[in-house]
Design a protein around this motif. Sequence first.
Motif, short mmCIF file in Angstrom:
data_model
loop_
_atom_site.label_atom_id
_atom_site.label_comp_id
_atom_site.label_asym_id
_atom_site.label_seq_id
_atom_site.Cartn_x
_atom_site.Cartn_y
_atom_site.Cartn_z
N LEU A 178 0.82 -1.21 0.00
CA LEU A 178 0.00 0.00 0.00
C LEU A 178 0.85 1.26 0.00
O LEU A 178 0.59 2.21 -0.74
N PHE A 179 1.89 1.28 0.83
CA PHE A 179 2.70 2.49 0.97
C PHE A 179 3.67 2.69 -0.19
O PHE A 179 3.96 3.83 -0.57
N TRP A 180 4.17 1.61 -0.77
CA TRP A 180 5.13 1.75 -1.88
C TRP A 180 4.45 1.80 -3.24
O TRP A 180 4.90 2.52 -4.14
N PHE A 181 3.36 1.01 -3.40
CA PHE A 181 2.75 0.90 -4.74
C PHE A 181 1.31 1.39 -4.79
O PHE A 181 0.71 1.42 -5.86
N ASN A 182 0.74 1.73 -3.64
CA ASN A 182 -0.63 2.24 -3.55
C ASN A 182 -1.67 1.23 -4.03
O ASN A 182 -2.70 1.59 -4.60
N GLU A 192 7.74 -5.49 -8.68
CA GLU A 192 7.22 -5.14 -7.36
C GLU A 192 7.41 -6.29 -6.39
O GLU A 192 7.83 -6.09 -5.23
N ALA A 193 7.09 -7.50 -6.84
CA ALA A 193 7.23 -8.68 -5.98
C ALA A 193 8.68 -8.85 -5.53
O ALA A 193 8.96 -9.12 -4.36
N ALA A 194 9.59 -8.69 -6.46
CA ALA A 194 11.02 -8.87 -6.14
C ALA A 194 11.50 -7.83 -5.14
O ALA A 194 12.29 -8.13 -4.24
N LEU A 195 11.03 -6.59 -5.28
CA LEU A 195 11.44 -5.54 -4.35
C LEU A 195 10.93 -5.86 -2.94
O LEU A 195 11.66 -5.66 -1.95
N LEU A 196 9.71 -6.36 -2.83
CA LEU A 196 9.16 -6.70 -1.52
C LEU A 196 9.88 -7.90 -0.90
O LEU A 196 9.91 -8.04 0.33
N PHE A 249 7.72 6.50 -0.72
CA PHE A 249 6.44 5.93 -0.35
C PHE A 249 5.50 7.05 0.08
O PHE A 249 5.93 8.15 0.40
N SER A 250 4.21 6.76 0.08
CA SER A 250 3.22 7.77 0.48
C SER A 250 2.11 7.10 1.27
O SER A 250 1.84 5.90 1.09
N TYR A 251 1.49 7.88 2.14
CA TYR A 251 0.38 7.36 2.91
C TYR A 251 -0.83 7.20 1.99
O TYR A 251 -1.25 8.16 1.35
N PRO A 252 -1.37 6.01 1.89
CA PRO A 252 -2.51 5.79 0.99
C PRO A 252 -3.71 6.66 1.36
O PRO A 252 -3.97 6.92 2.53
N TYR A 253 -4.42 7.10 0.35
CA TYR A 253 -5.63 7.90 0.55
C TYR A 253 -6.71 7.04 1.21
O TYR A 253 -6.83 5.84 0.91
N GLU A 254 -7.48 7.63 2.09
CA GLU A 254 -8.55 6.92 2.78
C GLU A 254 -9.90 7.47 2.31
O GLU A 254 -10.38 8.48 2.83
#
Length: 502
Positions: A178-182, A192-196, A249-254
């Motif tokens: 959520l924080f890296w890829f939203n 993305e999977a490899a980075l995680l 990274f960013s805080y996901p919108y709620e």
Amino acid sequence: MKINRFIKILCFGVLLMFAAALIFIIIAAFCAPDLTKTSSIGKIAFSKDNTVIAYAPAPDTRYRFKTDSNDVDPLYLKMLLAAEDERFNYHLGVDPIAVIRSFSLNVLHQEIVSGASTLAMQVIRLNEPGKRTYLNKLKEAFKAVHLTLFHGRKAVLDDYLTIAPFGSGIEGVTAASLFWFNHLPDKLTPAEAALLVAIPRSPEKIRPDRFYQRAKHYRDKVLKKAYLDGIIKKDILIAATSEPLPRNFSYPYEPAFHLGHKLFKEHKDQNLFITSIDSDIQRTLNKFIDSFKEQSFPDEEIAALVIDNADHSVCAYAGSKDYRHTELDLTQAIRSPGSALKPFAYALAFAENKLHPKTILNEEAEAFGAYTPQNFTRNFKGTIPADYALYNSLNLPALTVFSALGPEKFLYEINKNQHNIFLPDGARAGLPIILGGCGISLYNLTALYTTLFNDGIFFSPKTLVNEKTAFTYELIEKKAARATFDILKNTAAPQNILKNHQ
């Protein structure tokens, strides 16, 4: 003779190893791990179509959400096991082959160049951090075996996915995605999977926002391992290694922040919420709110609530024009309803046969004791039918109806099963109630309006999927509710209403 001796030695060795393994397992049975961190998780709320609408950190302020391996992209799981624990499905929490290989390499190089930690051992270490000594690693091994034997491999994997560190207070694959890829980790690109997979090896040193090239190096290393193990093909390897990393990274919108946090406060022992929010309707509502925000003054606010009359569920919810500016939930605030209670006075009067939609009412200046109200337009229309007076929201006819019904009777009927209308301390029910001289929350007012569509039956709004309606009761007699609803369908739309908003 030599062959027989060799066989005896081999059998003795096997028995010795078996005995050692049995003793190890017996000791492990009494080494239950402390899984406090795994169970101490944040709260997260989803819409009914699996979109995150709100979240809150764990008690230690870290963003860590319970993650189930069934909800994570299978490609990520394959990469994770290939890179971190190749024999995960075969060992009992400790990988003997990895231990022998690691010990041999470390002795050969006279320094630690290889580790043998399994996912189970990493879960133990993350729950019970300590110095990296051989004694502590032995304790980890016993507890890892206990975890695998008594909790199961899936629980081990789920625990790792929940608490794996990703730096900057982000823990677990759900929060990281959520924080890296939203987006949630159910669908990840190979890159993305490899980075995680890579970041938890050294969370603060492989963060792409601070160490971009290092993060790329370790991500690509995971991708190459996946290619060599046949998990991905060469064309995917080439494309994935060329894909840029997120720079920050960013805080996901709620989208439905206020509803989510309302539920978090009401259900302190619950961490996962599947709400009745409809993502499409919520998105449309939020666009409308944003439009208002752009045109409004700083001290102007707005709140909105949408209830689906089909199943009585809350499908969109906005407590303010920007939750990042104010977290106050204005749908719950007690405010004057203005003229919004007038339809209920008419409906109750219809039900008691004190009024009919075509009853002629007099709309002339009139004093009700010391109270002399005016219409908004400050002019009067003479004699008019009740339905015309209602859909034009005229004040004087409403007062006439309200006076005939009785303020006490009105207040009793509206509040008899749920406290909807509030009066100032010490105040008694009086005529000003019908023109807004009282308080009610937008949430309760909206719920009251659904009774007009539902033939006078009040349904307590539902906010969770599969939630049973808390209670229902007849607020207004059926024919009276239908008559009032039919009248309100003729009400003119407010000026500047947003039409065909997509």
